[in-house]
Design a protein around this motif. Sequence first.
Motif, PDB file in Angstrom:
ATOM      1  N   PRO A 240      25.667  21.241  17.196  1.00 25.20           N
ATOM      2  CA  PRO A 240      25.957  21.737  15.839  1.00 25.20           C
ATOM      3  C   PRO A 240      27.419  21.564  15.438  1.00 25.20           C
ATOM      4  CG  PRO A 240      25.588  23.559  17.369  1.00 25.20           C
ATOM      5  CD  PRO A 240      25.184  22.317  18.079  1.00 25.20           C
ATOM      6  N   LYS A 241      28.329  21.672  16.386  1.00 31.62           N
ATOM      7  CA  LYS A 241      29.753  21.571  16.055  1.00 31.62           C
ATOM      8  C   LYS A 241      30.195  20.136  15.828  1.00 31.62           C
ATOM      9  CE  LYS A 241      30.427  26.007  16.641  1.00 31.62           C
ATOM     10  NZ  LYS A 241      30.646  26.881  15.464  1.00 31.62           N
ATOM     11  N   GLU A 242      29.350  19.189  16.209  1.00 25.68           N
ATOM     12  CA  GLU A 242      29.689  17.772  16.033  1.00 25.68           C
ATOM     13  C   GLU A 242      29.131  17.192  14.738  1.00 25.68           C
ATOM     14  OE1 GLU A 242      31.831  18.229  18.528  1.00 25.68           O
ATOM     15  OE2 GLU A 242      30.083  19.019  19.535  1.00 25.68           O
ATOM     16  N   VAL A 243      28.352  17.963  13.988  1.00 24.59           N
ATOM     17  CA  VAL A 243      27.793  17.468  12.731  1.00 24.59           C
ATOM     18  C   VAL A 243      28.892  17.423  11.675  1.00 24.59           C
ATOM     19  CG1 VAL A 243      26.118  17.885  10.889  1.00 24.59           C
ATOM     20  CG2 VAL A 243      25.511  18.394  13.270  1.00 24.59           C
ATOM     21  N   GLY A 244      28.998  16.283  10.983  1.00 22.74           N
ATOM     22  CA  GLY A 244      29.929  16.174   9.867  1.00 22.74           C
ATOM     23  C   GLY A 244      29.187  16.439   8.568  1.00 22.74           C
ATOM     24  N   ARG A 245      28.883  15.385   7.813  1.00 21.14           N
ATOM     25  CA  ARG A 245      28.036  15.487   6.629  1.00 21.14           C
ATOM     26  C   ARG A 245      26.731  14.751   6.936  1.00 21.14           C
ATOM     27  NH1 ARG A 245      32.946  13.601   2.569  1.00 21.14           N
ATOM     28  NH2 ARG A 245      34.350  15.333   3.120  1.00 21.14           N
TER      29      ARG A 245
END
Length: 514
Positions: A240-245
């Motif tokens: 989840p912390k690696e999701v950008g847009r």
Amino acid sequence: MPYASRTRAAALLTTALLAAGALAACGGEEEGDVREQSLEWEDCPAPSDAQGGGTSPSPLPGDADWQCATMRAPLDWSEPDGETIGIELIRVRSSGGGKDRIGSLVFNFGGPGGSGVTTLPAFGQEYEALRTRYDLVSFDPRGVGRSEPVECESASRLDALLQKDGTPDDAGERAEYEQGLRDFNEACEENSGEVLPHVRTTDAARDLNLMREVLGDDKLYYFGISYGTELGGVYAHLFPKEVGRAVFDAVVDPTQDPEQGSLGQARGFQRALDNFAEDCASKPQEECPIGTDADDVKKRITRLLADLEGRPLPGSFPRLLTETAATGGIAQALYSKNFWPLLTQALDEAYEGDGRTLLFLSDAMNGRDQSGEYSNLVAANTAINCSDDRPRYTVADVERVRPRFREASPVFGDYLAWSMLSCAGWPVAGAADHPDVGAPGAPPILVIGNTGDPATPYEGARRMARALGPGVGVEITYRGEGHGAYDSGDRCVQDAVNGYLLEGRVPRSGTVCG
């Protein structure tokens, strides 16, 4: 074989209509080498047979060339220091210059089993607005195309299998149907046994995260279509912390097991067929020679399929247009409203005794080209679905659900009910009843549902948005036809997606377009 477990994106299907394998070598690189690898981008070769064949991709306007590279990834993510496989990538560089570039926008067009390396260049011009700030990137997921492709039956044996009755009516036909599935699954194990345990969506999601690192991005910028939304949801759950847009278009319902998903598709395809019939009947007779009104259009289709059960039509010699092939051809044409005139033509010809166009549409559904070669779409689709989905259904299960499936769709219900048997006897255990996509802590993700979508019915978008979690799923409704919304050309949808991906503007959840 089923077209329904997790269907391909509209873009991939259009590629198949317009289309008139070497295995990646395994190595022994260490995990550190994999994460620190530098991609070697080169001119793209012509697609392999497993990718669907054809010619090397043409440059986009402005002489923007496509480049290809192979990323190394662990075969088994539980043993990251062990054997590796190659994941094939394609990209075109950003058109906007370095100062405004955000990063790489990675596409997955669905399937599972579709080659992103062949699909992205076929439709690259549709994403020119996004290329102003992103390199456009896609890939062949593991088991697909040039990324250690799953291999099962030969083309001739697949031809024979797909000519079998997909809606058996008696004990003899059931036995033949089950034997065909056993033969196919055994061929997959014999020819691709090493890779079969490692083609789950969770494996592909870990490949995506490695891809993000190798491409040099701190965050993953992602555009998922159809099954690509499931892959994106699993990625968001794991990272989840690696999701950008991220944008999910033509959304798979992550809350359903395979039985529920197939029943939902029966309703979705029937709804699309109803809409096709209404649209056709609203036209002058010369444009709709296949019925006097919507009910007549549908009655004639039902009668055609019943007649084909006992008397197949000539198709593409020596193959015939069977009831099963015709059902698949009709379903194929419902993926896009642009295909509806072709469906009208195909049905009109079939009523005159010519099954070639409906068989052509059915071939597109199964990844068969005009020369008789198949991509590995059917093989990869089966392998990934059966590795993901825990349930293993029986004939008794099919008989139990058939009344509900027939009620949901007189045309597609039986076929979709019987397709539930596809994973029976699969050599790898399925992972779960349905994917986990809960992604607390992830940034907003645009989730777009199309009210007329046959393959990923509209209701799944809301369930995906809720499953992602509060503050994550941003729901957009497109009131239209076909599989997917962005490629419909609707300005409202495209403005919402472009505004978010390019400028970070989050639209209001509940926005309605079309």
